[in-house]
Design an enzyme around this catalytic site. Structure first.
Site, PDB file in Angstrom:
ATOM      1  N   GLU A 294       0.827  -1.211   0.000  1.00  0.00           N
ATOM      2  CA  GLU A 294       0.000   0.000   0.000  1.00  0.00           C
ATOM      3  C   GLU A 294       0.861   1.261   0.000  1.00  0.00           C
ATOM      4  OE1 GLU A 294      -2.752  -0.758   3.282  1.00  0.00           O
ATOM      5  OE2 GLU A 294      -4.069  -1.816   1.886  1.00  0.00           O
ATOM      6  N   ASP A 373      -8.471  -9.217   3.581  1.00  0.00           N
ATOM      7  CA  ASP A 373      -8.249  -8.185   4.583  1.00  0.00           C
ATOM      8  C   ASP A 373      -9.345  -8.172   5.644  1.00  0.00           C
ATOM      9  OD1 ASP A 373      -7.144  -6.052   5.881  1.00  0.00           O
ATOM     10  OD2 ASP A 373      -7.678  -4.554   4.377  1.00  0.00           O
ATOM     11  N   GLU A 401     -12.755  -3.109  11.844  1.00  0.00           N
ATOM     12  CA  GLU A 401     -12.771  -2.301  10.621  1.00  0.00           C
ATOM     13  C   GLU A 401     -13.891  -2.696   9.655  1.00  0.00           C
ATOM     14  OE1 GLU A 401      -9.052  -2.314   8.532  1.00  0.00           O
ATOM     15  OE2 GLU A 401      -9.852  -1.182   6.842  1.00  0.00           O
TER      16      GLU A 401
HETATM   17  C1  GCU Z   1      -6.159  -2.510   5.780  1.00  0.00           C
HETATM   18  C2  GCU Z   1      -6.526  -1.191   6.384  1.00  0.00           C
HETATM   19  C3  GCU Z   1      -5.400  -0.225   6.326  1.00  0.00           C
HETATM   20  C4  GCU Z   1      -4.136  -0.849   6.914  1.00  0.00           C
HETATM   21  C5  GCU Z   1      -3.842  -2.146   6.205  1.00  0.00           C
HETATM   22  C6  GCU Z   1      -2.681  -2.913   6.816  1.00  0.00           C
HETATM   23  O1  GCU Z   1      -6.062  -2.378   4.394  1.00  0.00           O
HETATM   24  O2  GCU Z   1      -7.657  -0.675   5.740  1.00  0.00           O
HETATM   25  O3  GCU Z   1      -5.774   0.908   7.040  1.00  0.00           O
HETATM   26  O4  GCU Z   1      -3.063  -0.001   6.826  1.00  0.00           O
HETATM   27  O5  GCU Z   1      -4.952  -2.989   6.291  1.00  0.00           O
HETATM   28  O6  GCU Z   1      -2.948  -3.944   7.446  1.00  0.00           O
HETATM   29  O7  GCU Z   1      -1.538  -2.555   6.657  1.00  0.00           O
END
Ligand code: GCU
Length: 687
Positions: A294, A373, A401
């Site tokens: 990400e 996730d 979440e």
């Molecule tokens: C999910 C979450 C993110 C987080 C990511 C992670 O995608 O929405 O906010 O950073 O997991 O586990 O790194």
């Protein structure tokens, strides 16, 4: 702090039953303790406070004079345990956090309760155990308990940012940070440490895995003295402190022009940095790293793989017995939805399986429970068990979440139990996730379970007070994954609310049904997502359908689901061991609850339950809302029988949940009715 919600499961409320009160009291005139470490002192403090609060007596505490005491605490080396009929061999087999909790006469026939740890950590866990027994009104006159944790790392991951916000936080701001600095409310942090260690947790990382600019400095002089202060608090409760780090730290902090893990300057920089950290915190746990995930920096930028990336850090930590936790949440988040060949679910396995065995032995790969996730329902990650020569840590999410964000009740212990009991067949039948996490399957030197925390500075820690049960249950399960959901649930209710039968029955009912209910009114048959992008609360069926995140349902007028089979789909099913491969790959054997995760089927496909997919969607969505109404009905019965503030807190949230559930029901049902053109066979209102 006397607010009931704040005290969570450490209420230590007064024992009203006179007979029991006397029985317990007879034990607590004097406590004897051998040894004087910060952990032993925490145990004594907790025991004295708890006893005073429950029994209205203040027992004397005698250091090193054990003769007159009826409660004795010490390690097996500090107490002459043979005098109490115990053999030191008993402790030889116990791991370092294990303990014996035993009622026994000494040589003179006087009865004593012994809390004997293999080390001081065991003393602390024995203390919490004894307090739990008393809080649950269990007899203590003939205890004979030997216990030790089944997982080595039992870890909490805070996703707190230094500006005080929490990534995916649903209960206020951070208790650790305030406006780009550490919070001065150390008492709160201590109370958090008490909560965690009372359930058996022993490690914590105190900042978000996404390490932004300011947080990058947590490993610099600017913040290390304050990190040390927090580490001191947790240490006294047997909890080791970790930090999340920015992979590009050598550039950001060291002014180097690269963070290439194979560059000598980078290597030297990490070595020095780690040495510096250990000067502040001699028992620092290590780093947790989210890299090449990400949009976070990582070794890919330098054409290096994850093993290169992790090993440079592990090597620096090694001389101090530090651990490097490397997250496997790595996937392409810049996918083109038109591309039907890339499957996000495959990513963790595809990235890490080929480099199994290339990591140093103080590296642990942290793997999310599912391939996507933290959805309300997804299969277990095929990477768990597939790594035969690499340490692994299971990652769960206590923060809700995707499961109601601590507005909706969603008790996750039943979900986690299913995960832990899942048979991977990695080493033949019976290779369960709990054995892999426990490290016994592959004799891992380091392993365990971690989870994203759900607490913030709300007075009751977790927003919805019922969400405390997830935090509590997580800890208990990491200590012993063989505990049943019912045992954990009962314990939590007794500790938090006492023993009124109606209170116990109704809260238990709500908790035990809540995961299924949440699944009923949200996403059907394992498909996942369909949430509002970004914040992830509430329905948005196509919210991620044409996005770059790789999270699709592929619904059209004829059918729905993701074909992940070997023959016609993405081949994801092949990442499992047989017979799970065939089990998921074949439409005939694939379990209903995961059908749409693995297969694309027509709306008229008949499930094992006998219903068609479309009718299942309608039925579960109507049912889900009715179940929430039932929760409200059951909760309302508790007015006056529980603390009013908690009553109102949960009540308010149940109404939010009802609104959410209704929204989900109507949007999902309408969407699929419009897509499929097939009416509900019970003629209920669909818009
Ligand atoms: C999910 C979450 C993110 C987080 C990511 C992670 O995608 O929405 O906010 O950073 O997991 O586990 O790194």
């Amino acid at each position: 702090n006397n607010v009931k919600g704040y005290r969570a499961w450490l209420q230590y409320s007064k024992i009203e039953d006179k007979r029991m009160d006397e029985e317990y009291r007879s034990w607590f005139s004097a406590i004897g303790v051998a040894g004087d470490t910060s952990i032993t002192n925490s145990a004594i403090k907790e025991l004295s406070d708890g006893i005073e609060s429950m029994l209205d007596v203040a027992p004397t505490v005698n250091v090193d004079s054990l003769q007159t005491a009826s409660i004795i605490l010490g390690t097996y080396q500090d107490i002459w345990i043979e005098d109490y009929g115990m053999s030191p061999e008993l402790f030889g087999d116990l791991n370092n956090e294990g303990y014996v909790l035993k009622t026994t006469p000494n040589d003179n026939g006087e009865k004593k309760i012994l809390l004997i740890g293999k080390t001081d950590k065991g003393i602390l866990y024995a203390t919490y155990h004894l307090l739990r027994l008393i809080q649950s009104r269990k007899p203590i006159h003939s205890l004979d308990i030997v216990d030790a944790p089944k997982n080595q790392f039992r870890m909490m991951n805070q996703w707190d940012n230094i500006d005080g916000t929490i990534e995916r936080g649903y209960s206020g701001k951070s208790i650790f940070y305030y406006e780009n600095d550490f919070s001065e409310d150390l008492e709160r942090i201590k109370d958090y440490a008490r909560l965690l260690s009372s359930t058996g947790l022993n490690a914590i990382s105190i900042n978000n895995v996404n390490v932004w600019d300011v947080e990058t400095n947590l490993i610099s002089k600017q913040y290390l003295p304050k990190v040390e202060r927090v580490a001191n608090i947790f240490r006294a409760y047997g909890i080791t402190l970790f930090l999340s780090i920015n992979y590009a730290s050598p550039i950001a902090l060291g002014n180097l022009d690269t963070a290439d893990p194979l560059d000598e300057k980078v290597r030297a920089w990490w070595k020095k940095k780690v040495e510096e950290i250990y000067q502040y915190i001699p028992d620092f746990g290590g780093f947790i790293v989210k890299a090449d995930s990400e949009n976070r920096p990582g070794p890919f930028s330098y054409d290096r793989d994850h093993a290169d990336g992790a090993n440079v850090l592990a090597e620096a930590l090694k001389p101090f017995n530090g651990i490097l936790i490397w997250r496997c949440f790595v996937y392409n988040n810049l996918q083109d939805w038109r591309d039907r060949s890339t499957d996000r679910a495959r990513a963790a396995y595809d990235n890490f399986k080929p480099i199994d065995g290339q990591f140093l032995d103080n590296v642990i790969l942290q793997i999310k429970n599912g391939p996507m996730d933290f959805q309300v329902r997804e299969p277990v990650s095929p990477l768990l068990g597939a790594l035969k020569k690499t340490n692994q840590l299971l990652e769960l999410q206590v923060a809700q979440e995707y499961t109601g964000q601590q507005k909706d009740v969603c008790y996750l212990i039943p979900q986690w139990k299913e995960i832990l009991d899942f048979d991977t067949y990695a080493k033949g039948e019976g290779t369960k996730i709990k054995n892999i996490a426990g490290g016994t399957t592959y004799n891992n030197s380091n392993s365990g379970i971690a989870a994203v925390s759900n607490i913030g500075n709300d007075i009751n820690w977790t927003g919805n007070t019922l969400a405390q049960a997830n935090l509590y249950g997580f800890g208990r399960l990491t200590w012993n994954p063989d505990l049943t959901t019912e045992e954990i649930t009962r314990d939590w209710i007794h500790l938090t609310f006492g023993h009124d039968p109606l209170v116990v029955e109704n809260i238990e009912y709500i908790l035990l049904n809540s995961w299924k209910t949440y699944e009923n009114y949200t996403v059907p048959l394992g498909i996942g997502w369909m949430v509002n992008p970004g914040h992830h609360y509430g329905p948005n069926i196509d919210g991620y359908e044409y996005s770059a995140w790789g999270t699709y349902h592929f619904a059209d007028r004829d059918g729905i689901g993701v074909d992940r089979t070997v023959e016609t789909g993405t081949g994801y099913t092949s990442q499992y061991f047989p017979p799970n491969v065939e089990w998921y790959n074949s439409l005939d054997s694939c379990p209903d609850e995961l059908l749409l995760f693995f297969h694309h089927v027509p709306y008229t496909h008949v499930l094992k339950s006998g219903e068609t997919v479309i009718q299942h969607i309608y039925n579960t969505h109507f049912k889900g809302v009715e179940e929430v109404e039932d929760f409200i009905y059951k909760w309302d019965k508790l007015v006056g029988s529980i603390d009013n503030r908690i009553f109102e807190n949960v009540k308010e949230r149940l109404y939010l949940q009802l609104k959410n559930a209704t929204d989900w029901r109507d949007k999902i049902n309408t969407y699929f009715y419009r897509k499929s053109g097939i009416s509900d066979n019970k003629n209920r209102t669909i818009y």
